[in-house]
Design an enzyme around this catalytic site. Structure first.
Site, PDB file in Angstrom:
ATOM      1  N   ARG A  17      50.772   3.266  19.964  1.00 25.02           N
ATOM      2  CA  ARG A  17      49.940   3.846  18.910  1.00 25.02           C
ATOM      3  C   ARG A  17      49.838   5.371  19.044  1.00 25.02           C
ATOM      4  O   ARG A  17      49.263   6.020  18.189  1.00 25.02           O
ATOM      5  CB  ARG A  17      48.531   3.242  18.961  1.00 25.02           C
ATOM      6  CG  ARG A  17      48.461   1.765  18.662  1.00 25.02           C
ATOM      7  CD  ARG A  17      47.032   1.350  18.315  1.00 25.02           C
ATOM      8  NE  ARG A  17      46.109   1.566  19.419  1.00 25.02           N
ATOM      9  CZ  ARG A  17      45.788   0.634  20.310  1.00 25.02           C
ATOM     10  NH1 ARG A  17      46.317  -0.566  20.232  1.00 25.02           N
ATOM     11  NH2 ARG A  17      44.941   0.901  21.284  1.00 25.02           N
ATOM     12  N   ARG A  28      55.326  14.287  18.671  1.00 26.38           N
ATOM     13  CA  ARG A  28      55.907  14.994  17.532  1.00 26.38           C
ATOM     14  C   ARG A  28      56.698  16.201  18.025  1.00 26.38           C
ATOM     15  O   ARG A  28      56.274  16.899  18.944  1.00 26.38           O
ATOM     16  CB  ARG A  28      54.812  15.469  16.577  1.00 26.38           C
ATOM     17  CG  ARG A  28      53.968  14.317  16.015  1.00 26.38           C
ATOM     18  CD  ARG A  28      53.192  14.778  14.792  1.00 26.38           C
ATOM     19  NE  ARG A  28      52.377  13.686  14.285  1.00 26.38           N
ATOM     20  CZ  ARG A  28      51.055  13.639  14.358  1.00 26.38           C
ATOM     21  NH1 ARG A  28      50.404  14.647  14.918  1.00 26.38           N
ATOM     22  NH2 ARG A  28      50.378  12.628  13.869  1.00 26.38           N
ATOM     23  N   ARG A  72      35.704  -3.655  27.197  1.00 23.10           N
ATOM     24  CA  ARG A  72      35.183  -2.395  27.705  1.00 23.10           C
ATOM     25  C   ARG A  72      34.024  -1.983  26.818  1.00 23.10           C
ATOM     26  O   ARG A  72      34.005  -2.253  25.608  1.00 23.10           O
ATOM     27  CB  ARG A  72      36.260  -1.306  27.673  1.00 23.10           C
ATOM     28  CG  ARG A  72      37.451  -1.589  28.527  1.00 23.10           C
ATOM     29  CD  ARG A  72      37.123  -1.589  30.012  1.00 23.10           C
ATOM     30  NE  ARG A  72      36.902  -0.226  30.524  1.00 23.10           N
ATOM     31  CZ  ARG A  72      36.528   0.030  31.759  1.00 23.10           C
ATOM     32  NH1 ARG A  72      36.295  -0.957  32.615  1.00 23.10           N
ATOM     33  NH2 ARG A  72      36.364   1.281  32.157  1.00 23.10           N
ATOM     34  N   ARG A  74      35.764  11.873  27.326  1.00 17.87           N
ATOM     35  CA  ARG A  74      35.821  12.926  26.311  1.00 17.87           C
ATOM     36  C   ARG A  74      34.421  13.388  25.962  1.00 17.87           C
ATOM     37  O   ARG A  74      33.424  12.740  26.296  1.00 17.87           O
ATOM     38  CB  ARG A  74      36.540  12.428  25.051  1.00 17.87           C
ATOM     39  CG  ARG A  74      35.860  11.259  24.350  1.00 17.87           C
ATOM     40  CD  ARG A  74      36.678  10.818  23.139  1.00 17.87           C
ATOM     41  NE  ARG A  74      36.035   9.722  22.413  1.00 17.87           N
ATOM     42  CZ  ARG A  74      36.489   9.219  21.269  1.00 17.87           C
ATOM     43  NH1 ARG A  74      37.588   9.696  20.717  1.00 17.87           N
ATOM     44  NH2 ARG A  74      35.846   8.233  20.666  1.00 17.87           N
ATOM     45  N   GLU A 126      31.218  10.844  26.894  1.00 13.61           N
ATOM     46  CA  GLU A 126      31.562   9.439  26.713  1.00 13.61           C
ATOM     47  C   GLU A 126      32.138   8.852  28.000  1.00 13.61           C
ATOM     48  O   GLU A 126      33.103   9.378  28.551  1.00 13.61           O
ATOM     49  CB  GLU A 126      32.579   9.318  25.569  1.00 13.61           C
ATOM     50  CG  GLU A 126      32.830   7.923  25.069  1.00 13.61           C
ATOM     51  CD  GLU A 126      33.631   7.939  23.781  1.00 13.61           C
ATOM     52  OE1 GLU A 126      34.647   7.217  23.715  1.00 13.61           O
ATOM     53  OE2 GLU A 126      33.252   8.678  22.831  1.00 13.61           O
ATOM     54  N   TYR A 169      41.884  -5.387  18.593  1.00 12.83           N
ATOM     55  CA  TYR A 169      41.550  -4.008  18.251  1.00 12.83           C
ATOM     56  C   TYR A 169      41.919  -3.785  16.788  1.00 12.83           C
ATOM     57  O   TYR A 169      43.068  -3.990  16.388  1.00 12.83           O
ATOM     58  CB  TYR A 169      42.312  -3.019  19.136  1.00 12.83           C
ATOM     59  CG  TYR A 169      41.994  -1.583  18.805  1.00 12.83           C
ATOM     60  CD1 TYR A 169      40.924  -0.939  19.423  1.00 12.83           C
ATOM     61  CD2 TYR A 169      42.726  -0.893  17.852  1.00 12.83           C
ATOM     62  CE1 TYR A 169      40.599   0.376  19.098  1.00 12.83           C
ATOM     63  CE2 TYR A 169      42.416   0.415  17.524  1.00 12.83           C
ATOM     64  CZ  TYR A 169      41.357   1.048  18.152  1.00 12.83           C
ATOM     65  OH  TYR A 169      41.030   2.332  17.822  1.00 12.83           O
ATOM     66  N   ASP A 213      41.429  -1.014  13.415  1.00 15.91           N
ATOM     67  CA  ASP A 213      40.906   0.175  12.773  1.00 15.91           C
ATOM     68  C   ASP A 213      40.089  -0.243  11.551  1.00 15.91           C
ATOM     69  O   ASP A 213      40.217  -1.366  11.052  1.00 15.91           O
ATOM     70  CB  ASP A 213      42.045   1.102  12.342  1.00 15.91           C
ATOM     71  CG  ASP A 213      42.661   1.839  13.518  1.00 15.91           C
ATOM     72  OD1 ASP A 213      41.926   2.144  14.476  1.00 15.91           O
ATOM     73  OD2 ASP A 213      43.881   2.109  13.482  1.00 15.91           O
TER      74      ASP A 213
END
Length: 382
Positions: free
Chosen positions: A172, A176, A248, A278, A299, A347, A349
């Site tokens: 995922r 680039r 988690r 983060r 976090e 998982y 989105d």
């Protein structure tokens, strides 16, 4: 017309409730929390007035036109591009790994073609078919980039060595060979002007929907309904008879500041010695607003205990075996359809969650109309 109980007032439950209510079915939606929208819940911080993502930031992104039209039906979506920064070895880089990251990290001035060749030379070509996260990273970007950006961050995020995680997790994360630092590639990207909770409230606002918050499902409720849609944890429906599926969870440690605290919405901390994964600065998730003060979240990721909020399914081998057992149990009962991230232990989105909820709604309606048994699962779980 049917009387339907939907357990969970997140996107899955809300979208399905709305679809069923619009054709005349009577729907009761319950949720154990004191708010709707699940882990997408947003609220205004009293001290700063900033729209806060209570359970961590959620950025909406999709290529699905139907889903994009749907969410815009219930709330105004503002343009938003997620640009993530990462601190590794006391230096700041852009994620996902792009041409700027590569040149900065290796102190080079490569063009796209040279960068492709250079990264290919870093890759571990002895790995033909990566099976783990670690093998995928070594095969994909090579050891230096893997150890700088992925290894220790992943250990903190998942609580296990990357060699124990499936390769699919890393797939995922793009690399680039240009200077594009947009974290996502999707056509539509945005943030709701008035927050996700406002959108879910609007979805649930229908005369055929009754919402009951701070309400826990109990077995005796089942007899009062023609069908149940369960968007809570799959194992919780069975009172964890076979043990708990692994998740988690996240702990957020908020702190305040003035002005612009970190200069970006999301900064990842990739080094081993930093205990959090983060820091998110929530004012940057609403760049159309102006605020003098700021609220940030540190976090932390850890194993989910029974009283914690589950975030990410771990899906290691033991979990997959237990999951299959729960799926087998679910298939043997009547009158319940399991949906969403928790109900199918995947998982998802937000856009996929909405897409699947819309598809499930139509499938349920067809079953009700033809008086046939609805499916226990409308998505492949195992």
């Amino acid at each position: 017309m049917k009387k339907i109980l939907i357990v969970g007032a997140g996107f899955s439950g809300a979208v399905i409730a709305r679809s069923l209510a619009e054709v005349g079915h009577k729907v009761i939606v319950i949720d154990s929390r004191d708010h709707v929208a699940g882990n997408c819940h947003t609220y205004r911080d009293k001290k700063t007035g900033i729209m806060v993502h209570k359970y961590g930031p959620h950025i909406f992104h999709t290529d699905n036109e139907t889903v994009w039209e749907y969410i815009n039906r219930f709330g105004e979506m503002m343009p938003y591009v997620n640009r993530v920064k990462a601190i590794a070895g006391d230096r700041v880089y852009s994620l996902p790994i792009n041409l700027h990251t590569i040149n900065q990290f290796f102190s080079k001035t490569l063009n796209p073609n040279d960068a492709k060749a250079f990264i290919a030379s870093q890759a571990d070509k002895s790995i033909d078919e990566p099976k783990s996260f670690e093998e995928q990273a070594l095969r994909f970007v090579g050891k230096p980039l893997y150890e700088a950006f992925f290894k220790h961050y992943t250990i903190k995020q998942w609580g296990t060595e990357p060699s124990n995680l499936p390769a699919s997790i890393l797939k995922r994360l793009p690399v680039r060979f240009n200077y594009n630092d947009n974290y996502f590639n999707h056509k539509h990207q945005g943030m709701p002007k008035n927050g996700y909770t406002n959108i879910v409230n609007n979805i649930l606002s229908h005369e055929n929907i009754e919402l009951k918050l701070e309400t826990v499902y109990v077995e005796k409720m089942k007899s009062g309904f023609d069908h149940i849609v369960w968007s809570g944890p799959l194992d919780a429906y069975f009172n964890h008879q076979l043990g708990r599926l692994g998740y988690r969870t996240l702990d957020f440690k908020p702190f305040y500041g003035t002005g612009d605290v970190q200069g970006n919405a999301v900064i990842n901390y990739c080094d081993k010695h930093v205990p959090y994964t983060r820091i998110t600065e929530h004012k940057h998730f609403s760049p159309w607003e102006e605020h003098d003060e700021s609220i940030c979240y540190r976090e932390y990721s850890r194993a989910c205990d029974k009283e914690d909020i589950p975030y990410y399914p771990i899906r290691l081998m033991n979990d997959k075996e237990r999951l299959q057992q729960y799926v087998d149990m679910a298939e043997k009962i009547n009158g319940v359809t399991f949906v969403g991230r928790l109900g199918t232990y995947r998982y998802l989105d937000m856009d996929v969650t909405i897409k699947e909820a819309l598809e499930t709604s139509q499938a349920l309606l067809r079953s009700f109309e033809s008086d046939t048994k609805p499916n226990t699962f409308y998505q492949k779980v195992v």
